[in-house]
Design an enzyme around this catalytic site. Structure first.
Site: not given
Length: 571
Positions: A140-146, A295
């Site tokens: 789970a990252a800043s803009l979405g999750q995988v 990034d």
């Protein structure tokens, strides 16, 4: 503009965003109060520990508090934390260990929302698209999750699903950041204050591009095309049938995050080789392709078991035009030459100085900064030294950071930070110099050949030491093959374009009324083990055979003279 229209905003538009929040001041005030309150509490906690002499005891507690603070503030501030997580030379280790978790260990949002997003974006049920999908996100990252999934055709894939209500959250933060930039401008030097809003706007533009997964897919394919012939760089395939604005389906990558040094070493991978791949790929992006990853934090870079490096996130990218790429190479040449007056002109062309700036008082300042940096042992050079020095210069001279270069500087510093996490003794210049030397020596384009000539000649005189240094630096890399370079040089020397160089070479060999056999001998000693004289002779015969009789007659005197100048025992 209503809430619905704001959520549907596809491109960053600061005026439209400002108009929306200008009529909703309570939203902005509430958000600003939350930001100030959380940071004030964190700073007070640090001071309280200091006053009570309990810094060591509470350091882990404060590190967790900082990570939670940035997480609570959302995507914009998480991005700041991600950038700091790659700087072990700027952030103390206890904070660093927590900030690293911001890359892909953030709280996940509800699976029901994620699956509903997939179905809405792809127009079919999750079961119709994927034969298997992990019940929980793997990251789970800043803009979405995988999620880890498998298509009905058998391919293993990663499925990125965007967080809900991203645009309203991001636009409010960008509005406040832009307002803060305007408020701070009068208190800062003119050059810094002028650029603050531009930097916010550039960040906003890139953030909006990053939350468009269709754009990310296109970026990934373009990046893959640029590195299609590089066996060391892996880019995952995009499955377009299962991709839309808020859902991205791409090839699953098996590997280790670059900051997972324990797993990397356990897999028997060479960290120095990984560093070299990463730095070289970064330089290729800037100086060859002009399309660069803005990034490159460890959550976006993976070491694969076969030694390759994989890039997995292409949301934040940028493009350099040909003129900028050429000027960057010019700046490197002028820096190596220590031509600081020309370097100042390069800063004007790149936008760091305005065209009407009087560069005469700036030249000594550049010499002081770069002269001390490159005059040291190569191992003492790093970007932090330079950026710190430039921070001081910007208060005394009208330097400004163009918005595009803010991303470049961030990318370079991030890559250096990753390398430092793999090898604390790493110095980026030890990889960058050989790369630039190889690029100049191969000279596959007229522009690069012209820059090589600018490097080798100064005030009309051939600089033997510079050629020797270039060959020495380039040859230090085992992957550098001198024979193709020699063949390219020979072809250029015999061409119409090389007429000037042939004349200058004869003059260089005979200047000061003597044959410069000692210089030729030193250079030959550098390359003789790599080049078999018989192979080089065959290449020379082949090149001359392809010339017309007139051209052969024109270049024969130079070729013969060059042979005469070569020491007898080596011929």
């Amino acid at each position: 503009m209503g809430q619905y229209q704001l959520a549907q905003l596809k491109r960053y538009d600061p005026e439209a965003i400002a108009q929306y929040y200008r009529f909703r001041p309570l939203l902005a005030v509430a958000r600003a109060f939350k930001i100030v309150w959380l940071f004030a509490g964190f700073i007070f906690g640090l001071k309280w520990d200091d006053w009570r002499d309990r810094e060591e005891e509470n350091k882990l507690k404060r590190a967790v508090q900082l990570r939670q603070l940035l997480t609570d503030l959302g995507p914009t501030f998480i991005k700041v934390g991600q950038a700091l997580s790659t700087r072990p030379d700027l952030v103390r280790k206890d904070f660093l260990d927590e900030l690293v978790k911001l890359q892909d260990q953030l709280p996940a949002f509800e699976q029901e929302i994620a699956f509903r997003t997939i179905e809405a974006e792809l127009g079919r049920s999750v079961e119709e698209v994927y034969s298997q999908i992990s019940p929980q996100p793997v990251a789970a990252a800043s803009l979405g999750q995988v999620y880890r999934a498998r298509l009905h055709s058998g391919e293993e894939v990663a499925v990125k699903v965007q967080r809900p209500n991203l645009r309203p959250t991001i636009t409010l933060d960008l509005y406040l950041m832009r307002w803060a930039a305007s408020w701070l401008s009068p208190w800062l030097p003119l050059n810094l204050g002028h650029d603050l809003r531009m930097i916010v706007d550039e960040f906003g533009t890139k953030l909006f591009e990053e939350i468009d997964y269709l754009n990310e897919g296109r970026n990934a394919e373009k990046f893959a095309t640029n590195f299609r012939n590089d066996p060391h760089v892996k880019v995952p395939l995009i499955y377009w049938r299962y991709t839309n604005t808020r859902v991205l389906t791409l090839e699953w990558i098996n590997g280790f995050k670059l900051n997972d040094t324990t797993s990397i070493q356990a897999a028997g991978l060479n960290t120095d080789e990984l560093i070299q791949i990463g730095v070289t790929a970064g330089l290729q992006q800037l100086l060859e392709h002009g399309f660069f990853h803005a990034d490159p934090h460890p959550g976006n870079l993976f070491a694969m078991p076969d030694g390759r490096m994989a890039y997995i996130d292409f949301g934040m990218m940028d493009q350099l035009d040909e003129r900028t790429k050429e000027t960057l190479v010019d700046a490197i040449v002028h820096l190596v030459n220590k031509d600081y007056d020309e370097l100042a002109e390069d800063y004007v062309k790149l936008g760091f100085l305005t065209p009407d700036t009087d560069i005469r008082p700036i030249i000594p300042a550049l010499e002081a900064v770069w002269g001390s940096a490159i005059g040291k042992n190569v191992g003492d050079f790093n970007f932090k030294t330079i950026t710190d020095s430039y921070s001081e210069l910007m208060y005394d001279y009208p330097f400004r950071v163009p918005s595009k270069f803010a991303l470049i500087i961030r990318s370079l510093i991030t890559q250096e930070g990753i390398a430092l996490s793999l090898n604390p003794d790493f110095k980026i210049i030890e990889v960058a110099y050989p790369y630039v030397a190889r690029r100049l020596l191969t000279g596959e384009t007229p522009e690069l050949r012209r820059r090589l000539l600018n490097l080798l000649f100064k005030n009309g005189k051939f600089q033997w030491q510079r050629l020797e240094d270039l060959l020495d630096i380039a040859s230090a890399d085992d992957s550098f093959d001198i024979l193709p370079t020699a063949q390219l040089g020979l072809q250029y020397l015999l061409s119409e374009e090389g007429k000037y160089l042939r004349q200058q070479l004869v003059m260089a060999l005979t200047e000061d009324d003597r044959l410069h056999t000692a210089e030729v001998q030193r250079i030959w000693n550098l390359v003789k083990d790599e080049i078999q004289p018989a192979r080089l002779f065959d290449a020379a015969i082949g090149a001359i055979a392809n010339l017309s009789r007139e051209r052969a007659a024109a270049i024969l005197p130079t070729a013969v003279f060059s042979l005469i100048a070569t020491p007898d025992r080596e011929r």
